[in-house]
Motif scaffolding. Structure first.
Motif, PDB file in Angstrom:
ATOM      1  N   LEU A   1       0.810  -1.194  -0.009  1.00  0.00           N
ATOM      2  CA  LEU A   1       0.039   0.049  -0.087  1.00  0.00           C
ATOM      3  C   LEU A   1       0.801   1.200   0.113  1.00  0.00           C
ATOM      4  CD1 LEU A   1      -2.699  -1.114   2.853  1.00  0.00           C
ATOM      5  CD2 LEU A   1      -3.000  -1.351   0.194  1.00  0.00           C
TER       6      LEU A   1
ATOM      7  N   LEU B   1      -4.490   7.053  -1.935  1.00  0.00           N
ATOM      8  CA  LEU B   1      -5.837   6.679  -1.049  1.00  0.00           C
ATOM      9  C   LEU B   1      -6.726   5.940  -1.741  1.00  0.00           C
ATOM     10  CD1 LEU B   1      -6.819   6.280   1.668  1.00  0.00           C
ATOM     11  CD2 LEU B   1      -7.867   8.437   1.464  1.00  0.00           C
ATOM     12  N   ASP B   2      -7.397   6.427  -2.727  1.00  0.00           N
ATOM     13  CA  ASP B   2      -8.670   5.364  -3.459  1.00  0.00           C
ATOM     14  C   ASP B   2      -7.951   4.066  -3.830  1.00  0.00           C
ATOM     15  OD1 ASP B   2      -7.010   6.557  -5.551  1.00  0.00           O
ATOM     16  OD2 ASP B   2      -8.730   7.061  -6.747  1.00  0.00           O
TER      17      ASP B   2
ATOM     18  N   GLU C   1      -7.701   1.819  -0.792  1.00  0.00           N
ATOM     19  CA  GLU C   1      -8.979   1.517  -0.274  1.00  0.00           C
ATOM     20  C   GLU C   1      -9.467   0.290  -1.264  1.00  0.00           C
ATOM     21  OE1 GLU C   1     -10.955   5.063   1.929  1.00  0.00           O
ATOM     22  OE2 GLU C   1     -10.747   5.410  -0.059  1.00  0.00           O
ATOM     23  N   GLN C   2      -9.131   0.417  -2.632  1.00  0.00           N
ATOM     24  CA  GLN C   2      -9.978  -0.855  -3.454  1.00  0.00           C
ATOM     25  C   GLN C   2      -8.943  -2.162  -3.118  1.00  0.00           C
ATOM     26  OE1 GLN C   2      -8.998   0.719  -7.152  1.00  0.00           O
ATOM     27  NE2 GLN C   2     -10.581   1.906  -7.217  1.00  0.00           N
TER      28      GLN C   2
ATOM     29  N   LEU D   1      -7.549  -2.925  -0.289  1.00  0.00           N
ATOM     30  CA  LEU D   1      -7.964  -3.292   1.201  1.00  0.00           C
ATOM     31  C   LEU D   1      -9.245  -4.135   1.003  1.00  0.00           C
ATOM     32  CD1 LEU D   1      -7.008  -0.160   3.324  1.00  0.00           C
ATOM     33  CD2 LEU D   1      -6.063  -2.693   3.515  1.00  0.00           C
ATOM     34  N   GLU D   2     -10.254  -3.343   0.172  1.00  0.00           N
ATOM     35  CA  GLU D   2     -11.587  -3.928   0.190  1.00  0.00           C
ATOM     36  C   GLU D   2     -11.756  -5.295  -0.420  1.00  0.00           C
ATOM     37  OE1 GLU D   2     -15.877  -2.960  -2.149  1.00  0.00           O
ATOM     38  OE2 GLU D   2     -14.758  -1.296  -1.274  1.00  0.00           O
TER      39      GLU D   2
ATOM     40  N   LYS E   1     -10.074  -4.257   6.844  1.00  0.00           N
ATOM     41  CA  LYS E   1     -10.704  -2.979   7.391  1.00  0.00           C
ATOM     42  C   LYS E   1      -9.551  -2.209   8.152  1.00  0.00           C
ATOM     43  CE  LYS E   1     -15.609  -4.134   7.225  1.00  0.00           C
ATOM     44  NZ  LYS E   1     -15.914  -3.333   6.122  1.00  0.00           N
TER      45      LYS E   1
ATOM     46  N   GLU F   1      -8.254   1.768   9.786  1.00  0.00           N
ATOM     47  CA  GLU F   1      -8.741   3.120  10.099  1.00  0.00           C
ATOM     48  C   GLU F   1      -7.688   4.047   9.235  1.00  0.00           C
ATOM     49  OE1 GLU F   1      -8.700   6.290  13.671  1.00  0.00           O
ATOM     50  OE2 GLU F   1      -7.662   4.382  14.035  1.00  0.00           O
ATOM     51  N   ILE F   2      -8.413   4.933   8.568  1.00  0.00           N
ATOM     52  CA  ILE F   2      -7.750   6.072   7.735  1.00  0.00           C
ATOM     53  C   ILE F   2      -7.286   7.211   8.515  1.00  0.00           C
ATOM     54  CG2 ILE F   2      -7.605   7.550   5.567  1.00  0.00           C
ATOM     55  CD1 ILE F   2      -7.856   4.383   5.147  1.00  0.00           C
TER      56      ILE F   2
ATOM     57  N   VAL G   1      -0.431   6.919   0.848  1.00  0.00           N
ATOM     58  CA  VAL G   1      -0.443   6.031   2.194  1.00  0.00           C
ATOM     59  C   VAL G   1       1.196   6.341   2.136  1.00  0.00           C
ATOM     60  CG1 VAL G   1      -0.203   3.688   2.853  1.00  0.00           C
ATOM     61  CG2 VAL G   1      -2.071   4.579   1.512  1.00  0.00           C
TER      62      VAL G   1
END
Length: 68
Positions: free
Chosen positions: A7, A12-13, A16-17, A19-20, A25, A27-28, A45
């Motif tokens: 990461l 960030l976007d 997040e993709q 991670l999903e 999950k 915390e940001i 990141v």
């Protein structure tokens, strides 16, 4: 398998993709230099630790290396 190091440096976007997709999950947390009031840029990141992802805004554009 999820690797937190994958990461680092990502926008960030995109992070997040990833991670999903891995079902993770976190915390940001948003950080910045203490005396800088810069606005805008791309949140990237900079740290992944203890269930949290820390992001900082970087100026948009492609990074370049200086000839030292």
């Amino acid at each position: 398998m999820f690797s937190p190091d994958a990461l680092l440096g990502l926008p960030l976007d995109r992070a997040e993709q990833m991670l999903e997709a891995c079902g993770v999950k976190m915390e940001i947390i948003t950080s910045r230099a203490p005396r800088t009031e810069r606005t805008g840029g791309t949140p990237r990141v900079v740290r992944v630790q203890d269930g949290a992802v820390t992001v900082c805004d970087f100026p948009d554009g492609v990074p370049t290396r200086s000839a030292d």
